[in-house]
Write a protein that holds these residues in place. Sequence first.
Motif, short mmCIF file in Angstrom:
data_model
loop_
_atom_site.label_atom_id
_atom_site.label_comp_id
_atom_site.label_asym_id
_atom_site.label_seq_id
_atom_site.Cartn_x
_atom_site.Cartn_y
_atom_site.Cartn_z
N THR A 197 40.28 38.46 62.53
CA THR A 197 39.39 39.08 63.51
C THR A 197 39.62 38.38 64.84
O THR A 197 40.42 37.44 64.94
CB THR A 197 37.91 38.94 63.10
OG1 THR A 197 37.53 37.56 63.19
CG2 THR A 197 37.67 39.42 61.67
N ASP A 198 38.89 38.80 65.86
CA ASP A 198 39.04 38.17 67.17
C ASP A 198 38.70 36.69 67.12
O ASP A 198 39.17 35.91 67.96
CB ASP A 198 38.17 38.87 68.21
CG ASP A 198 38.69 40.26 68.56
OD1 ASP A 198 39.88 40.51 68.27
OD2 ASP A 198 37.92 41.07 69.10
N LYS A 199 37.88 36.28 66.15
CA LYS A 199 37.41 34.90 66.12
C LYS A 199 37.83 34.13 64.87
O LYS A 199 37.47 32.97 64.70
CB LYS A 199 35.88 34.85 66.24
CG LYS A 199 35.38 35.35 67.59
CD LYS A 199 33.88 35.15 67.73
CE LYS A 199 33.40 35.56 69.11
NZ LYS A 199 31.94 35.34 69.29
N THR A 200 38.61 34.75 64.00
CA THR A 200 39.01 34.08 62.76
C THR A 200 40.52 34.21 62.55
O THR A 200 41.06 35.31 62.61
CB THR A 200 38.27 34.66 61.54
OG1 THR A 200 36.86 34.51 61.74
CG2 THR A 200 38.67 33.95 60.26
N THR A 201 41.16 33.06 62.29
CA THR A 201 42.60 33.02 62.05
C THR A 201 42.87 32.20 60.79
O THR A 201 42.29 31.12 60.60
CB THR A 201 43.35 32.38 63.23
OG1 THR A 201 43.09 33.14 64.41
CG2 THR A 201 44.84 32.34 62.98
N VAL A 202 43.73 32.72 59.92
CA VAL A 202 44.17 31.96 58.75
C VAL A 202 45.62 31.55 58.99
O VAL A 202 46.39 32.26 59.65
CB VAL A 202 44.04 32.78 57.44
CG1 VAL A 202 42.59 33.09 57.16
CG2 VAL A 202 44.86 34.06 57.52
N SER A 203 46.00 30.38 58.45
CA SER A 203 47.35 29.87 58.70
C SER A 203 47.91 29.21 57.45
O SER A 203 47.18 28.72 56.59
CB SER A 203 47.34 28.86 59.85
OG SER A 203 46.53 27.75 59.54
N LEU A 204 49.23 29.22 57.38
CA LEU A 204 49.96 28.57 56.30
C LEU A 204 51.12 27.81 56.92
O LEU A 204 51.90 28.37 57.70
CB LEU A 204 50.50 29.62 55.31
CG LEU A 204 51.21 29.09 54.06
CD1 LEU A 204 50.22 28.36 53.16
CD2 LEU A 204 51.87 30.23 53.30
N GLU A 205 51.23 26.52 56.61
CA GLU A 205 52.28 25.67 57.17
C GLU A 205 53.06 25.02 56.04
O GLU A 205 52.48 24.56 55.06
CB GLU A 205 51.68 24.60 58.08
CG GLU A 205 52.72 23.70 58.73
CD GLU A 205 52.10 22.67 59.66
OE1 GLU A 205 52.87 21.93 60.31
OE2 GLU A 205 50.86 22.60 59.72
N ALA A 206 54.37 24.97 56.19
CA ALA A 206 55.24 24.33 55.20
C ALA A 206 56.11 23.29 55.90
O ALA A 206 56.72 23.57 56.94
CB ALA A 206 56.12 25.37 54.50
N ILE A 207 56.17 22.09 55.34
CA ILE A 207 56.93 20.98 55.91
C ILE A 207 58.01 20.56 54.92
O ILE A 207 57.75 20.44 53.72
CB ILE A 207 56.00 19.80 56.24
CG1 ILE A 207 54.90 20.24 57.22
CG2 ILE A 207 56.78 18.62 56.81
CD1 ILE A 207 53.83 19.21 57.45
N ASN A 208 59.21 20.34 55.43
CA ASN A 208 60.36 19.95 54.61
C ASN A 208 60.64 21.00 53.53
O ASN A 208 60.73 20.69 52.34
CB ASN A 208 60.15 18.56 53.98
CG ASN A 208 61.43 17.96 53.46
OD1 ASN A 208 62.52 18.26 53.94
ND2 ASN A 208 61.32 17.10 52.47
N ILE A 209 60.79 22.22 53.96
CA ILE A 209 60.98 23.34 53.04
C ILE A 209 62.21 23.13 52.16
O ILE A 209 62.22 23.47 50.96
CB ILE A 209 61.11 24.65 53.84
CG1 ILE A 209 59.81 24.93 54.59
CG2 ILE A 209 61.46 25.81 52.92
CD1 ILE A 209 59.90 26.08 55.57
N ALA A 210 63.27 22.57 52.72
CA ALA A 210 64.52 22.40 51.97
C ALA A 210 64.50 21.17 51.06
O ALA A 210 65.48 20.91 50.35
CB ALA A 210 65.70 22.30 52.94
#
Length: 655
Positions: free
Chosen positions: A610-623
């Motif tokens: 929504t205008d005020k809600t954000t979901v996120s997914l982060e991946a570090i050292n994928i390889a």
Amino acid sequence: MAGAQYWAKSVRNDRWYNTGWTLDRFTSVLGTGYYTPTRTRPTIETEERKRVSGLISAQWRPSPELETTLDVLGTRLDVAYDEFGLDIYPDDTSVAGHRPTLVPGSFKLDGNTVVAATINDVRFMASREYSLNRHDLLSVGLKQSWKPEGWDVSANINWSYAHSFHPSYAEGTVRSRAMFFAPLTYDASGGYKVIPTFTTPVDPTNAANYVLYPFNIAPKNSKDWDWYARFDVGHDMDGFLSKIAAGGEYHWRKRDYWRRDFTVNPGQVPLTSFAPNGFEQIPFDDFLSAVPGNAPRSWLVPITSVFYDKLFTDAVANAPLSAGDLRASYVVTEKTVSGYVRADYALGTSITGNIGVRYVHTDQVASGTLTIGTAPTPASFPKTFNNWLPSFNLRAELSPTLVARLAASRVLTRPNVTQSAPQISVSTDAPTGSGGNPELVPFLATQFDGSLEWYFNRKGSLTAALFYKAMDNYITAQNINVEIPGRGTILLSTQVNGGDAKVYGAEAAYNQVFTFLPKPFDGLGLQASYTHTSVQANYTAGARTIEDQLIGLSKNSFNLVGFYDYGPVSARLSYTWRDKYLSGTGSTTQTPSYVDAFGSLDGNLSFRVTDKTTVSLEAINIAGARQYSYNDDPLRYGEIHYWGRTILFGVRTEF
């Protein structure tokens, strides 16, 4: 406005590491001029990190020219650390009655490196280290700005308090250990990217083979206060001088650091009779499973709570401070007063810039305890520094799409409070230590930068830059042998002013959003950058010369980012790489160490629900990259470090 955040992360690090290769440890068999490995440790480190933070921000604007802002931030970070290690000491003589001996005829040489050998009477130590580290922060900031016509006046004041500590002795870096002595056969001829052969006929998973080693708790309590105030005033002008600005700054900070070392020596009591329920096998069966090599992958470790309950008595907890406790604690206070004047200039609209000078006065007092003879003696080291720091910046618009920049300045870098502290912390299981140096002085540098930027469209650019930095009396690491009462000679890691050095190089960068693509692909883009760095330096680590290298500085590095931003979707995939670099200078008898070239593939994806809600997914050292280090020669293994892949999920919302 108010905000709150909860953040949690679980971390596991698998490490096979070595603390160095040492010269002339077994001269009776080898003669002189040969290097053999010292302490080596397969270990698994786990962390549970939890952070809670809150922010309150209030703003008052009674008129367009006047604005007052108040910010209050509070944070608590808890880090629960639990480490499972097996220390192997091929050359340690610190335990009475035991002295490692190299077996004649068992060794293999490659140049001046003993790449393989059998050594008798080597200490193997099962080690468990646990701590809960709590970090509290409270920060209060007040900003006042006033912008009447032609003027810009601002004032800032900020106070912060940080407290890092262990909530109880039971959580204060508790080291529980047990040991056995046995022959060690090692073979490192495979190089630093494989685990070397490390074998012994004694089973490290069998509790019947172990006796106790001294138990240690090292609680720490660090308090930091910081006061900061700044006032700036600027006046817009017509003509060549477009603005005149001046200001002043006051900065006061203090660190009060306290540390104790409770050490209990129960004697070499068999582990099974001391605590039949006081040990376990490490709770992992995949230690560096993707790395080849013949070495222990499983071993026994103590159970922290059992050792603590049996060994840490009230009498131990109430013991008076030792000379080592006093020597490890310190207080550093620093006060900085500075002022500046700056003139902005303009030649039409195509050439702009500024020229100015800053004066900085620093008073620092570092206090601690020295051991003179056998008597702990309080000592203080007051220092005062005065520095003038000029600067010049120019921006030239050579065409509507081509911009050139030039900058020159004199900059100041102070040692941090830990580097300046008159303190020494000595290891409880090896003849090593770390400490500060109250004789350190800030170092100055003269730096020049020039760049050319081509904006070939509204969302695309190419940049090339050159840089040069001449450092006077820069700060670098040093390892020296010192005498510690009650411990004898130890190798102390500290900091020193290393002389002069020059760093120079070139950078190139590319950035573009592919707006020429049809929707929705016009949100795709690419960023790329490359840096080449050269060094001129010549200094010593003991009797060893280090030439044209500085700690932590790679010759080459690059960064490549692909991204997509369109509507509610944002995505990034990046690869960052850097060349090998010097990580430790070594000493007269110990080799310098290097971290090998390393690259990491990372990514993140976010979606605005929504205008005020954000979901996120982060991946570090994928390889799943591993980091390697070695000791001067690739035949001398250093560390294999694998921290796995990290996945972070987040939700951000506003009310």
